[in-house]
Design a protein around this motif. Sequence first.
Motif, PDB file in Angstrom:
ATOM      1  N   GLN A   1      44.428  -1.357  -7.919  1.00 28.83           N
ATOM      2  CA  GLN A   1      43.124  -2.006  -8.044  1.00 28.83           C
ATOM      3  C   GLN A   1      42.041  -0.935  -8.098  1.00 28.83           C
ATOM      4  O   GLN A   1      42.321   0.258  -7.949  1.00 28.83           O
ATOM      5  CB  GLN A   1      42.885  -2.924  -6.839  1.00 28.83           C
ATOM      6  N   LYS A   2      40.792  -1.372  -8.308  1.00 30.60           N
ATOM      7  CA  LYS A   2      39.679  -0.417  -8.276  1.00 30.60           C
ATOM      8  C   LYS A   2      39.621   0.221  -6.886  1.00 30.60           C
ATOM      9  O   LYS A   2      39.975  -0.428  -5.893  1.00 30.60           O
ATOM     10  CB  LYS A   2      38.356  -1.140  -8.542  1.00 30.60           C
ATOM     11  N   ASP A   3      39.139   1.471  -6.831  1.00 29.46           N
ATOM     12  CA  ASP A   3      38.958   2.119  -5.527  1.00 29.46           C
ATOM     13  C   ASP A   3      38.008   1.280  -4.676  1.00 29.46           C
ATOM     14  O   ASP A   3      37.141   0.566  -5.202  1.00 29.46           O
ATOM     15  CB  ASP A   3      38.352   3.524  -5.706  1.00 29.46           C
ATOM     16  N   ASP A   4      38.172   1.368  -3.342  1.00 28.87           N
ATOM     17  CA  ASP A   4      37.299   0.574  -2.470  1.00 28.87           C
ATOM     18  C   ASP A   4      35.899   1.199  -2.383  1.00 28.87           C
ATOM     19  O   ASP A   4      35.596   2.187  -3.066  1.00 28.87           O
ATOM     20  CB  ASP A   4      37.940   0.385  -1.088  1.00 28.87           C
ATOM     21  N   MET A   5      35.043   0.629  -1.539  1.00 28.51           N
ATOM     22  CA  MET A   5      33.633   1.072  -1.448  1.00 28.51           C
ATOM     23  C   MET A   5      33.511   2.556  -1.094  1.00 28.51           C
ATOM     24  O   MET A   5      32.557   3.217  -1.463  1.00 28.51           O
ATOM     25  CB  MET A   5      32.885   0.244  -0.387  1.00 28.51           C
ATOM     26  N   ASP A   6      34.487   3.079  -0.347  1.00 24.39           N
ATOM     27  CA  ASP A   6      34.451   4.493   0.063  1.00 24.39           C
ATOM     28  C   ASP A   6      35.253   5.385  -0.879  1.00 24.39           C
ATOM     29  O   ASP A   6      35.650   6.492  -0.511  1.00 24.39           O
ATOM     30  CB  ASP A   6      35.004   4.630   1.495  1.00 24.39           C
ATOM     31  N   ASN A   7      35.539   4.869  -2.077  1.00 26.75           N
ATOM     32  CA  ASN A   7      36.319   5.614  -3.088  1.00 26.75           C
ATOM     33  C   ASN A   7      37.740   5.954  -2.649  1.00 26.75           C
ATOM     34  O   ASN A   7      38.308   6.959  -3.078  1.00 26.75           O
ATOM     35  CB  ASN A   7      35.592   6.905  -3.510  1.00 26.75           C
TER      36      ASN A   7
ATOM     37  N   LEU B   1      44.508   3.840   0.809  1.00 31.37           N
ATOM     38  CA  LEU B   1      44.888   5.188   1.231  1.00 31.37           C
ATOM     39  C   LEU B   1      43.706   5.824   1.956  1.00 31.37           C
ATOM     40  O   LEU B   1      42.743   6.259   1.332  1.00 31.37           O
ATOM     41  CB  LEU B   1      45.286   6.017   0.009  1.00 31.37           C
ATOM     42  N   VAL B   2      43.759   5.817   3.296  1.00 31.18           N
ATOM     43  CA  VAL B   2      42.674   6.363   4.109  1.00 31.18           C
ATOM     44  C   VAL B   2      43.195   7.572   4.885  1.00 31.18           C
ATOM     45  O   VAL B   2      44.116   7.439   5.694  1.00 31.18           O
ATOM     46  CB  VAL B   2      42.130   5.300   5.096  1.00 31.18           C
ATOM     47  N   LYS B   3      42.625   8.735   4.609  1.00 36.34           N
ATOM     48  CA  LYS B   3      43.004   9.975   5.313  1.00 36.34           C
ATOM     49  C   LYS B   3      44.523  10.157   5.362  1.00 36.34           C
ATOM     50  O   LYS B   3      45.135  10.237   6.427  1.00 36.34           O
ATOM     51  CB  LYS B   3      42.435   9.966   6.737  1.00 36.34           C
TER      52      LYS B   3
END
Length: 335
Positions: free
Chosen positions: A78-84, A102-104
């Motif tokens: 999907q599109k990247d979230d608000m924090d890219n 995918l966060v950190k």
Amino acid sequence: MLLLYTLKNPSFPEYIFSTECGIMCLDMHSMHPYLVVVGYYDGNVAIYNLKKPNSQPSYKSSSKSGRHSEPVWQVRWQKDDMDNNLNFFSVSSDGRVVSWTLVKNELVHTDIIRLNVEGTTTEGPEEFMVHTTGCGTAFDFHKQIDYLFLVGTEEGKIYKCSKTYSRQFLETFEAHNMAVDAVTWNPYHSKVFMSCSSDWTVKIWDHTIKRPLFIYDLNSAVADIAWAPYSSTVFAAVTTDGKAHVFDLAVNRYEAICNQPVVAKKKNKTTHVQFNAVHPVIIVGDDRGQVTCLKLSPNLRKMPKEKKGQEVQRGPAVEIAKLDKLLNLVREAKS
């Protein structure tokens, strides 16, 4: 195994990744094609980075981090979230549609929707209410409306869902008599989607109408379908009797313009079909692990003829109008 090929050398893969568990589905990122997300038979999901040649996935879910309890049948970037942050969705037989971010360097999951079958609540021991879970088999996200997506189930239903509203379905389509094997939005027309099933049928729908507009019986379980990227009215389907079928609704809206055996033996079942985004080529996969690459003949990709002194109109608006004309004919006939 996860194998990646180039059409320049179809006899041997460019990349080979061995896995401990069977891979059921994959999706390549449109902006970062070196990133491939996969879903496993054991319910895990993982991301492979082709820039890193080691055979292990760069990121993988675990039993602690919300993996599915049943096989994963489809994954989709999907599109990247608000924090890219990178983001993808997965659907599984366990009835969950899950968003993974995918966060950190860690996959964080959010359950978007649970497929509870309506009207099948039973009272368990000590008056607990037990919901029967629908088994998710396929999904697809709307090309223009970001929050809108469809989910097909083993029970033959298709649910229209919203990413932001997880408690209830927007709409339920009593679509098929057996499992929905694939569901896909039309690349041009914002209202039209297509589904196929083991009940031998391909159906074309307007998502604002509960009944299908077109129904095609292909005399065998339909394993997969795909819209052509160059035309709003062309699609391909593969059936488990080893055949590929190509339709062009603008040429013939009653039957396929091509039915062709792809795998020679009766024992082989075709399982997947996909159009190339640029070239007039389709690839077909079967249950023996073979991938067959086919070129569409000029008859299967007829373009509008140029009239003297007139420029042929092309582009999305023309494709939408072409399909609209057909849909209006069908709607008038049904009403």
